[in-house]
Design an enzyme around this catalytic site. Structure first.
Site, PDB file in Angstrom:
ATOM      1  CG  ASP A   1      -6.563  -7.352  -3.752  1.00  0.00           C
ATOM      2  OD1 ASP A   1      -6.286  -7.244  -2.541  1.00  0.00           O
ATOM      3  OD2 ASP A   1      -7.730  -7.444  -4.180  1.00  0.00           O
TER       4      ASP A   1
ATOM      5  CG  ASN B   1       1.204   1.256   4.996  1.00  0.00           C
ATOM      6  OD1 ASN B   1       1.021   1.977   5.975  1.00  0.00           O
ATOM      7  ND2 ASN B   1       0.764   1.583   3.774  1.00  0.00           N
TER       8      ASN B   1
ATOM      9  CB  ILE C   1      -1.708   9.572  10.495  1.00  0.00           C
ATOM     10  CG1 ILE C   1      -1.200   8.744  11.695  1.00  0.00           C
ATOM     11  CG2 ILE C   1      -0.543  10.104   9.658  1.00  0.00           C
ATOM     12  CD1 ILE C   1      -0.365   9.483  12.714  1.00  0.00           C
TER      13      ILE C   1
ATOM     14  CE1 TYR D   1      -8.641   0.553   9.939  1.00  0.00           C
ATOM     15  CE2 TYR D   1      -8.791   1.341  12.202  1.00  0.00           C
ATOM     16  CZ  TYR D   1      -8.116   1.279  10.997  1.00  0.00           C
ATOM     17  OH  TYR D   1      -6.912   1.940  10.853  1.00  0.00           O
TER      18      TYR D   1
ATOM     19  N   GLY E   1       0.818  -1.216   0.000  1.00  0.00           N
ATOM     20  CA  GLY E   1       0.000   0.000   0.000  1.00  0.00           C
ATOM     21  C   GLY E   1       0.847   1.259   0.000  1.00  0.00           C
TER      22      GLY E   1
ATOM     23  CE  LYS F   1      -5.554  -1.255  10.679  1.00  0.00           C
ATOM     24  NZ  LYS F   1      -4.469  -1.439   9.694  1.00  0.00           N
TER      25      LYS F   1
ATOM     26  CB  SER G   1      -5.469   1.262  14.231  1.00  0.00           C
ATOM     27  OG  SER G   1      -6.348   2.239  14.759  1.00  0.00           O
TER      28      SER G   1
ATOM     29  CB  SER H   1      -0.164   4.134  -4.345  1.00  0.00           C
ATOM     30  OG  SER H   1      -1.339   3.977  -3.579  1.00  0.00           O
ATOM     31  NE  ARG H   2      -4.937   6.550  -0.296  1.00  0.00           N
ATOM     32  CZ  ARG H   2      -5.913   5.825  -0.838  1.00  0.00           C
ATOM     33  NH1 ARG H   2      -6.055   5.790  -2.140  1.00  0.00           N
ATOM     34  NH2 ARG H   2      -6.751   5.156  -0.074  1.00  0.00           N
TER      35      ARG H   2
HETATM   36  P1  NAD Z   1      -4.436   5.516   2.892  1.00  0.00           P
HETATM   37  O1  NAD Z   1      -5.861   5.196   2.615  1.00  0.00           O
HETATM   38  O2  NAD Z   1      -3.907   6.847   2.502  1.00  0.00           O
HETATM   39  O3  NAD Z   1      -3.467   4.408   2.285  1.00  0.00           O
HETATM   40  C1  NAD Z   1      -3.765   3.040   2.348  1.00  0.00           C
HETATM   41  C2  NAD Z   1      -3.015   2.353   1.231  1.00  0.00           C
HETATM   42  O4  NAD Z   1      -3.359   0.955   1.236  1.00  0.00           O
HETATM   43  C3  NAD Z   1      -3.401   2.898  -0.146  1.00  0.00           C
HETATM   44  O5  NAD Z   1      -2.245   3.074  -0.917  1.00  0.00           O
HETATM   45  C4  NAD Z   1      -4.270   1.787  -0.716  1.00  0.00           C
HETATM   46  O6  NAD Z   1      -4.265   1.727  -2.123  1.00  0.00           O
HETATM   47  C5  NAD Z   1      -3.614   0.561  -0.104  1.00  0.00           C
HETATM   48  N1  NAD Z   1      -4.457  -0.630  -0.160  1.00  0.00           N
HETATM   49  C6  NAD Z   1      -5.736  -0.777   0.295  1.00  0.00           C
HETATM   50  N2  NAD Z   1      -6.192  -2.012   0.009  1.00  0.00           N
HETATM   51  C7  NAD Z   1      -5.169  -2.657  -0.624  1.00  0.00           C
HETATM   52  C8  NAD Z   1      -5.029  -3.963  -1.163  1.00  0.00           C
HETATM   53  N3  NAD Z   1      -6.021  -4.870  -1.113  1.00  0.00           N
HETATM   54  N4  NAD Z   1      -3.856  -4.294  -1.744  1.00  0.00           N
HETATM   55  C9  NAD Z   1      -2.829  -3.414  -1.803  1.00  0.00           C
HETATM   56  N5  NAD Z   1      -2.907  -2.153  -1.313  1.00  0.00           N
HETATM   57  C10 NAD Z   1      -4.076  -1.789  -0.740  1.00  0.00           C
HETATM   58  O7  NAD Z   1      -4.270   5.310   4.458  1.00  0.00           O
HETATM   59  P2  NAD Z   1      -3.041   5.530   5.467  1.00  0.00           P
HETATM   60  O8  NAD Z   1      -3.528   6.466   6.489  1.00  0.00           O
HETATM   61  O9  NAD Z   1      -1.779   5.801   4.748  1.00  0.00           O
HETATM   62  O10 NAD Z   1      -3.011   4.086   6.147  1.00  0.00           O
HETATM   63  C11 NAD Z   1      -1.898   3.209   6.125  1.00  0.00           C
HETATM   64  C12 NAD Z   1      -2.078   2.203   7.257  1.00  0.00           C
HETATM   65  O11 NAD Z   1      -2.086   2.887   8.512  1.00  0.00           O
HETATM   66  C13 NAD Z   1      -3.402   1.430   7.186  1.00  0.00           C
HETATM   67  O12 NAD Z   1      -3.193   0.080   7.542  1.00  0.00           O
HETATM   68  C14 NAD Z   1      -4.253   2.123   8.237  1.00  0.00           C
HETATM   69  O13 NAD Z   1      -5.257   1.281   8.772  1.00  0.00           O
HETATM   70  C15 NAD Z   1      -3.221   2.502   9.257  1.00  0.00           C
HETATM   71  N6  NAD Z   1      -3.663   3.588  10.143  1.00  0.00           N
HETATM   72  C16 NAD Z   1      -3.906   4.844   9.643  1.00  0.00           C
HETATM   73  C17 NAD Z   1      -4.354   5.842  10.506  1.00  0.00           C
HETATM   74  C18 NAD Z   1      -4.649   7.233  10.032  1.00  0.00           C
HETATM   75  O14 NAD Z   1      -5.197   8.026  10.826  1.00  0.00           O
HETATM   76  N7  NAD Z   1      -4.338   7.616   8.805  1.00  0.00           N
HETATM   77  C19 NAD Z   1      -4.539   5.554  11.852  1.00  0.00           C
HETATM   78  C20 NAD Z   1      -4.291   4.267  12.315  1.00  0.00           C
HETATM   79  C21 NAD Z   1      -3.842   3.293  11.452  1.00  0.00           C
END
Ligand code: NAD
Length: 242
Positions: free
Chosen positions: A60, A87, A185, A152, A9, A156, A139, A11-12
């Protein structure tokens, strides 16, 4: 040879930041993406302009076959895997009574089964080499549970249990397994929150700000460099959950 790291994951958001900073530091980065080909190409281009390259692989991670593809791709390019960063993840806000079987399966397949598949495929090489570092993105909601995010939270919490159990099993093979449990975040994952929501959340956070992707990336770098931390859930949350 430089250390080889796979980031799912990438890409972003948090994954992108980790891929970018580790590539700049000289790691051999394999950046996984699922649907966001343009975004991952932009990251590659941005790094290429600085004379740095990364490998990008579509997959995926909720599908076993795709995780095999990612691992085989990495081994064919670099012949080893030093670090795996699980991630990729999705999020959904829904009342418990409204969560369908499909919602539940989609969440568990994407957030939890993906970690099972990726880790199982990657750790075969790590066990052979008696060397490895696995970092799982969980998380705070896996630690304390969140209303209207039961699936969710379960996904986690499952990751954290896997982290602890695997740390015990893989420690003798010199493989460290840890979770990072972020608070809130600033990424696309929270794009549905309006400024009022964010203001209210901020007021509950002792350090008085929403987290940045850099806050998580720094912990990843530290966990990679460290040699004696395993089985831990490190929560980076500004003091929101203590
Ligand atoms: P985001 O939505 O910006 O990025 C998630 C990434 O996962 C994306 O690039 C998406 O394309 C990829 N993804 C989703 N399903 C996929 C699949 N089946 N195969 C491959 N890639 C896949 O979110 P983020 O905030 O960067 O989150 C990253 C991690 O951190 C996640 O696991 C999220 O649960 C965790 N997290 C984020 C926060 C927050 O507040 N942003 C808080 C707690 C935990």
């Amino acid at each position: 040879m430089s250390k080889v790291v796979i980031i799912t994951g990438a890409s972003r958001g948090i994954g992108r930041e980790i891929a970018k900073k580790l590539a700049i530091k000289g790691y051999k980065v394999v950046a996984n993406y699922n649907k966001s080909e343009n975004e991952i190409n932009n990251l590659k281009k941005e790094l290429n302009e600085q004379g740095i390259d990364i490998e990008c692989i579509q997959g995926d991670v909720s599908k076993r076959e795709d995780t095999k593809k990612i691992i085989n791709f990495t081994l064919s390019k670099f012949n080893k895997i030093d670090i795996l960063i699980n991630n990729a993840g999705i999020y959904q806000f829904k009342e418990f009574t409204q969560i369908s079987d499909n919602d539940w399966d989609y969440m568990i397949n994407t957030n939890l089964n993906s970690v099972f598949y990726m880790t199982q495929e990657a750790c075969k090489d790590m066990i052979k080499n008696k060397n490895g570092c696995i970092i799982n993105m969980s998380s705070i909601w896996g630690l304390v549970g969140s209303s209207c995010e039961v699936h969710y939270s379960v996904s986690k919490a499952g990751i954290d249990a896997m982290t602890k159990a695997l740390a015990k099993e893989l420690g003798p093979s010199n493989i460290r397994v840890n979770s990072i449990a972020p608070g809130i975040i600033d990424t696309d994952m929270n794009k549905e929150l309006n400024s009022e929501d964010l203001k209210n959340i901020k007021e509950e956070i002792p350090l008085d700000r929403i987290g940045k992707v850099e806050d998580i990336e720094k912990c990843v770098e530290w966990l990679i460099e460290d040699k004696y931390t395993t089985g831990q859930i490190i929560s980076i949350n500004g003091g929101w959950v203590i």
